[in-house]
Design a protein around this motif. Structure first.
Motif, PDB file in Angstrom:
ATOM      1  N   SER A 335       8.694  -1.818  -6.811  1.00  0.00           N
ATOM      2  CA  SER A 335       7.231  -1.800  -6.965  1.00  0.00           C
ATOM      3  C   SER A 335       6.579  -1.119  -5.781  1.00  0.00           C
ATOM      4  N   ILE A 336       7.122  -1.378  -4.579  1.00  0.00           N
ATOM      5  CA  ILE A 336       6.551  -0.756  -3.379  1.00  0.00           C
ATOM      6  C   ILE A 336       6.702   0.764  -3.470  1.00  0.00           C
ATOM      7  N   LEU A 337       7.915   1.210  -3.841  1.00  0.00           N
ATOM      8  CA  LEU A 337       8.141   2.650  -3.987  1.00  0.00           C
ATOM      9  C   LEU A 337       7.178   3.245  -5.006  1.00  0.00           C
ATOM     10  N   GLN A 338       7.046   2.565  -6.145  1.00  0.00           N
ATOM     11  CA  GLN A 338       6.178   3.089  -7.203  1.00  0.00           C
ATOM     12  C   GLN A 338       4.720   3.117  -6.756  1.00  0.00           C
TER      13      GLN A 338
ATOM     14  N   ALA B  39      -8.973  -4.122  -6.423  1.00  0.00           N
ATOM     15  CA  ALA B  39      -7.825  -4.537  -5.615  1.00  0.00           C
ATOM     16  C   ALA B  39      -7.952  -5.976  -5.122  1.00  0.00           C
ATOM     17  N   ILE B  40      -8.951  -6.697  -5.602  1.00  0.00           N
ATOM     18  CA  ILE B  40      -9.138  -8.088  -5.149  1.00  0.00           C
ATOM     19  C   ILE B  40      -7.863  -8.893  -5.401  1.00  0.00           C
ATOM     20  N   GLU B  41      -7.271  -8.676  -6.578  1.00  0.00           N
ATOM     21  CA  GLU B  41      -6.046  -9.380  -6.953  1.00  0.00           C
ATOM     22  C   GLU B  41      -4.959  -9.180  -5.891  1.00  0.00           C
ATOM     23  N   LYS B  87     -10.883  10.322  -0.365  1.00  0.00           N
ATOM     24  CA  LYS B  87     -11.689  10.518  -1.579  1.00  0.00           C
ATOM     25  C   LYS B  87     -10.886  10.402  -2.871  1.00  0.00           C
ATOM     26  N   THR B  88      -9.944   9.466  -2.851  1.00  0.00           N
ATOM     27  CA  THR B  88      -9.119   9.258  -4.033  1.00  0.00           C
ATOM     28  C   THR B  88      -9.891   8.444  -5.057  1.00  0.00           C
ATOM     29  N   ASP B  89      -9.542   8.614  -6.303  1.00  0.00           N
ATOM     30  CA  ASP B  89     -10.120   7.798  -7.349  1.00  0.00           C
ATOM     31  C   ASP B  89      -9.972   6.325  -6.967  1.00  0.00           C
ATOM     32  N   GLN B  90     -11.095   5.611  -6.947  1.00  0.00           N
ATOM     33  CA  GLN B  90     -11.079   4.263  -6.371  1.00  0.00           C
ATOM     34  C   GLN B  90     -10.383   3.234  -7.261  1.00  0.00           C
ATOM     35  N   ILE B  91     -10.425   3.452  -8.553  1.00  0.00           N
ATOM     36  CA  ILE B  91      -9.727   2.517  -9.443  1.00  0.00           C
ATOM     37  C   ILE B  91      -8.217   2.672  -9.269  1.00  0.00           C
ATOM     38  N   ILE B  92      -7.779   3.922  -9.109  1.00  0.00           N
ATOM     39  CA  ILE B  92      -6.346   4.138  -8.908  1.00  0.00           C
ATOM     40  C   ILE B  92      -5.915   3.600  -7.552  1.00  0.00           C
ATOM     41  N   SER B  93      -6.730   3.823  -6.534  1.00  0.00           N
ATOM     42  CA  SER B  93      -6.428   3.259  -5.220  1.00  0.00           C
ATOM     43  C   SER B  93      -6.285   1.736  -5.318  1.00  0.00           C
ATOM     44  N   GLY B  94      -7.162   1.120  -6.085  1.00  0.00           N
ATOM     45  CA  GLY B  94      -7.086  -0.326  -6.281  1.00  0.00           C
ATOM     46  C   GLY B  94      -5.792  -0.745  -6.953  1.00  0.00           C
ATOM     47  N   LEU B  99      -0.271  -3.109  -6.810  1.00  0.00           N
ATOM     48  CA  LEU B  99       1.167  -2.909  -6.996  1.00  0.00           C
ATOM     49  C   LEU B  99       1.905  -3.136  -5.675  1.00  0.00           C
ATOM     50  N   LEU B 100       1.305  -2.606  -4.611  1.00  0.00           N
ATOM     51  CA  LEU B 100       1.897  -2.730  -3.280  1.00  0.00           C
ATOM     52  C   LEU B 100       1.990  -4.207  -2.886  1.00  0.00           C
ATOM     53  N   ALA B 101       0.919  -4.938  -3.129  1.00  0.00           N
ATOM     54  CA  ALA B 101       0.907  -6.360  -2.768  1.00  0.00           C
ATOM     55  C   ALA B 101       1.943  -7.120  -3.577  1.00  0.00           C
ATOM     56  N   ALA B 102       2.037  -6.820  -4.879  1.00  0.00           N
ATOM     57  CA  ALA B 102       3.021  -7.507  -5.719  1.00  0.00           C
ATOM     58  C   ALA B 102       4.427  -7.239  -5.193  1.00  0.00           C
ATOM     59  N   GLY B 103       4.704  -5.980  -4.851  1.00  0.00           N
ATOM     60  CA  GLY B 103       6.035  -5.623  -4.362  1.00  0.00           C
ATOM     61  C   GLY B 103       6.326  -6.228  -3.006  1.00  0.00           C
ATOM     62  N   PHE B 104       5.388  -6.077  -2.084  1.00  0.00           N
ATOM     63  CA  PHE B 104       5.625  -6.530  -0.713  1.00  0.00           C
ATOM     64  C   PHE B 104       5.757  -8.055  -0.649  1.00  0.00           C
ATOM     65  N   THR B 105       4.870  -8.776  -1.329  1.00  0.00           N
ATOM     66  CA  THR B 105       4.954 -10.244  -1.282  1.00  0.00           C
ATOM     67  C   THR B 105       6.261 -10.719  -1.914  1.00  0.00           C
ATOM     68  N   GLY B 106       6.673 -10.070  -3.001  1.00  0.00           N
ATOM     69  CA  GLY B 106       7.934 -10.450  -3.640  1.00  0.00           C
ATOM     70  C   GLY B 106       9.115 -10.215  -2.717  1.00  0.00           C
ATOM     71  N   HIS B 107       9.086  -9.088  -2.008  1.00  0.00           N
ATOM     72  CA  HIS B 107      10.166  -8.719  -1.095  1.00  0.00           C
ATOM     73  C   HIS B 107      10.269  -9.732   0.056  1.00  0.00           C
ATOM     74  N   ILE B 108       9.130 -10.018   0.697  1.00  0.00           N
ATOM     75  CA  ILE B 108       9.129 -10.952   1.827  1.00  0.00           C
ATOM     76  C   ILE B 108       9.502 -12.359   1.359  1.00  0.00           C
TER      77      ILE B 108
END
Lengths: 375, 305
Positions: A335-338, B39-41, B87-94, B99-108
């Protein structure tokens, strides 16, 4: 300009047309792998363990996704639903809408496909096709609701497609644990579909669904770029007001794009059931619908480019299992990579900043622009 | 249903409305200054994990709160840089943040928050009944017998209303969110205002996440936010980007949640899934009946002339 030979012009256009557009996606994937490596090393118990995990994990991913027996076939098996759900994100993007609901549409499609597979008695060849149509219909319904709400009540599709996901999870979980539970097995799952509805498997888990998928991707490409319907849809996405003056009804295009999208995600669910699972379990949530957003963006929403993009994400998914098996790393690394791939593709300016790339004129640039809450 | 049941439901309503309300205030700071925040989630999830992680290893809830809020602020800073600087699309940035939070929290979680390494939870915040006020019949139990983040949320509602509508900071924030060019002409630093408010919003989302892991459950679970960040966003939209509106919407979702818990225990014949669906169906209905009036410049990157 006049002095350049035709040959030079041709070679330049090859560089301009093929290499330049590929630079950002490829660098995006590469940079994400580097960041992923840093995260693996620095979050490990100590750096030595981290490096060890990194080596085993990344090599395992590569081997698992491409080299191992059936590795490439398994990658192709997950590429197929990623292509279809990728299209389910790309089509609404072309109409200016953001579909985060492919996951729910996939699940509803899988569910309606299972119903058609269990309860209809049809001859072979006909039965699988009817089941696919049922899956398409189930997903399409799940796209229709946010489509209508967006078109006629102005309710934002981002919120509604997310909510439709949660509702689909709950609904299918209820159906699987309740009325359609197969009492003959110990696991929580529906009755299996009839043999006549299954898709042929060629080797291991590899089934013929991907050929349906490739056909569909080509049809979607043709639809979007070579038909009046596709033109209307894309015009709506570029500028709904201009579309209106050209006699296009943006509302219809909104509904159409989400219905088609839902249908394709539903078809992905259907193929998954017919080719692989033959049942629906409470664990049907495979996350394809969310990965699809990255797939679609990586492909700059081009239906044909979605095929290799889905393959990359598929390889990451299959490889992710080997992260766990070989290095004890969590599949969450994927997920991080993606996330980083998605980031760098959506923000090509970051990649250019990192690698000091020049801005290329004329190349179709980056992600489409959603319209905040207004539009 | 008797009187005690109603009191119980309403008390639970206020408690479970807390992360929704805090999450929507997070969105409010960001979106009022012109940056869309789905990105609140992710920010909540990150804070829930870091809160549990640090409080577990230090055995101190205080440091858990600090770490949780800072980690969510970090995520918000990433969202801000990507949206404002690049200046990235803000919804995509969110989506990236989520996704990053889901991955990182799962990893840790898998390395540090499970046995044998995990030292164990530092517990949850104690209930702090407010003297005298808690003895008011009916209302006392509903409003004044809670854990600390619930009170913080209620106080913040008033504070944010004041800041937003009656202070220069709030005026600048709204100006930048409605008409950045005009704000810039008047000498307001558009970029600074946006960065600052997105990051303040991140800290509030962090508090919402901490509510989950340190006030409600006492530990971190994978994906424990379960869509609350998105519901917070719906509350913000339903509340038309105002603190009291969002608070009211959050109470509505809290009520749906409380009724679900209550019904599940008392009427087990109703399938749990249908009750779990309620807040989501409610969100769709709510989003359909009230046309949103978002800040005019929300979602648009600002390009200084």
């Amino acid at each position: 300009m006049a002095s350049s030979t035709p040959n030079e012009v041709e070679s330049k256009s090859f560089r301009e047309r093929i290499l330049r557009p590929l630079a950002v996606p490829l660098l995006a994937v590469f940079t994400s792998l580097v960041i992923g490596a840093l995260i693996i090393v620095f979050t490990a118990e100590n750096p030595a363990i981290g490096l060890d995990k990194l080596g085993k994990g990344y090599w395992g991913m590569f081997e698992g996704a491409f080299l191992k027996r059936n590795g490439i076939l398994n990658t192709l098996v997950v590429t197929s639903p990623l292509i279809l759900t990728g299209l389910a994100v790309a089509i609404p993007f072309h109409a200016g809408l953001f579909n985060i609901g492919a996951e729910g549409q996939f699940i509803m499609g899988a569910f309606t496909a299972v119903l058609a597979g269990i309860y209809l008695d049809l001859p072979p060849v006909i039965h699988p096709i009817v089941v696919m149509l049922a899956g398409f219909a189930g997903g399409a319904l799940w796209g229709l609701i946010p489509g209508l709400l967006r078109a006629y009540l102005g309710a934002h599709e981002v919120i509604n497609t997310i909510m439709m996901n949660f509702i689909a999870f709950a609904l299918v979980s209820f159906a699987v644990r309740g009325p359609f539970l197969d009492p003959n097995t110990s696991s929580v799952q529906t009755y299996p579909i009839q043999k006549t509805a299954e898709l042929v498997r060629i080797s291991g888990r590899f089934h013929i669904g991907i050929f349906v998928t490739l056909l569909v991707a080509s049809v979607v490409y043709y639809f979007l770029y070579k038909t009046t319907w596709g033109f209307s849809l894309r015009t709506t996405g570029h500028n709904p007001n201009a579309a209106k003056y050209a006699g296009i009804r943006p509302r219809q295009q909104f509904v159409l794009s989400l219905v088609l999208a839902g249908g394709l995600a539903g078809l992905a669910g259907s193929l998954e059931v017919q080719g692989l699972t033959h049942v629906v379990t409470t664990g049907i949530r495979a996350g394809y619908g969310f990965d699809a957003i990255g797939v679609s963006l990586l492909a700059l929403n081009n239906p044909l480019a979605i095929i290799p993009a889905a393959f990359i994400f598929g390889a990451l998914n299959i490889g992710g299992d080997f992260l766990q098996i070989r290095a004890g790393l969590s599949v969450h690394i994927v997920s991080i990579l993606q996330a980083f791939i998605l980031l760098f593709v959506a923000a090509p300016s970051i990649v250019r900043y990192l690698y000091r790339l020049k801005v290329s004129g004329g190349v179709a640039e980056g992600a489409p622009v959603t319209r905040g809450w207004g539009g | 249903m008797n009187f005690t049941d109603i009191t119980f439901i309403l008390q639970l309503t206020v408690a479970t409305a807390t992360p929704i309300a805090l999450g929507s205030y997070a969105g409010l700071f960001s979106e009022r200054s012109g940056v869309v925040n789905i990105a609140i989630e992710g920010m909540m999830l990150m804070a829930a994990m870091m809160g549990a992680f640090v409080s577990g290893y230090t055995q101190s809830l205080f440091w858990g709160v600090v770490a949780g809020m800072l980690s969510a602020a970090m995520m918000a800073a990433i969202h801000a840089v990507v949206s404002i600087r690049f200046k990235t699309d803000q919804i995509i940035s969110g989506m990236v943040i989520n996704l990053l939070a889901a991955g990182f929290t799962g990893h840790i979680y898998q390395i540090y928050l499970v046995p044998p390494r995990w030292p164990g939870s530092a517990g949850t915040f104690p209930e702090l009944p407010i003297p005298f006020l808690k003895d008011i019949p009916f209302l006392g139990k509903i409003l004044f017998q809670h854990q600390p983040i619930v009170y913080t949320m209620i106080i913040l509602t008033f504070v944010i209303h004041y800041v937003l509508f009656y202070t220069p900071w709030g005026l600048r924030m709204r100006a930048v969110g409605e008409h950045p060019e005009a704000a810039d002409t008047l000498g307001i630093n558009v970029y600074f205002t946006r960065y600052a408010n997105v990051i303040i919003g991140g800290m509030l989302a962090g508090l919402a996440g901490i509510w989950l892991s340190l006030e409600w459950v006492g530990t971190f679970n994978i994906n424990m936010t379960g869509g609350r960040g998105y519901i917070a966003l719906a509350a913000l939209i339903f509340g038309r980007w105002t603190p009291f509106g969002a608070f009211g919407a959050a109470l509505l979702f809290g009520l749906a949640n409380a009724v679900q818990v209550y019904t599940q225990t008392l009427v087990p014949e109703i399938p749990a899934e249908f009750l779990q669906m309620m807040p989501y169906v409610l969100t769709i209905i709510v989003a359909a009946v009230r046309r949103p009036i978002p800040p005019a410049a929300v979602g648009q990157p600002y390009e200084k002339e």
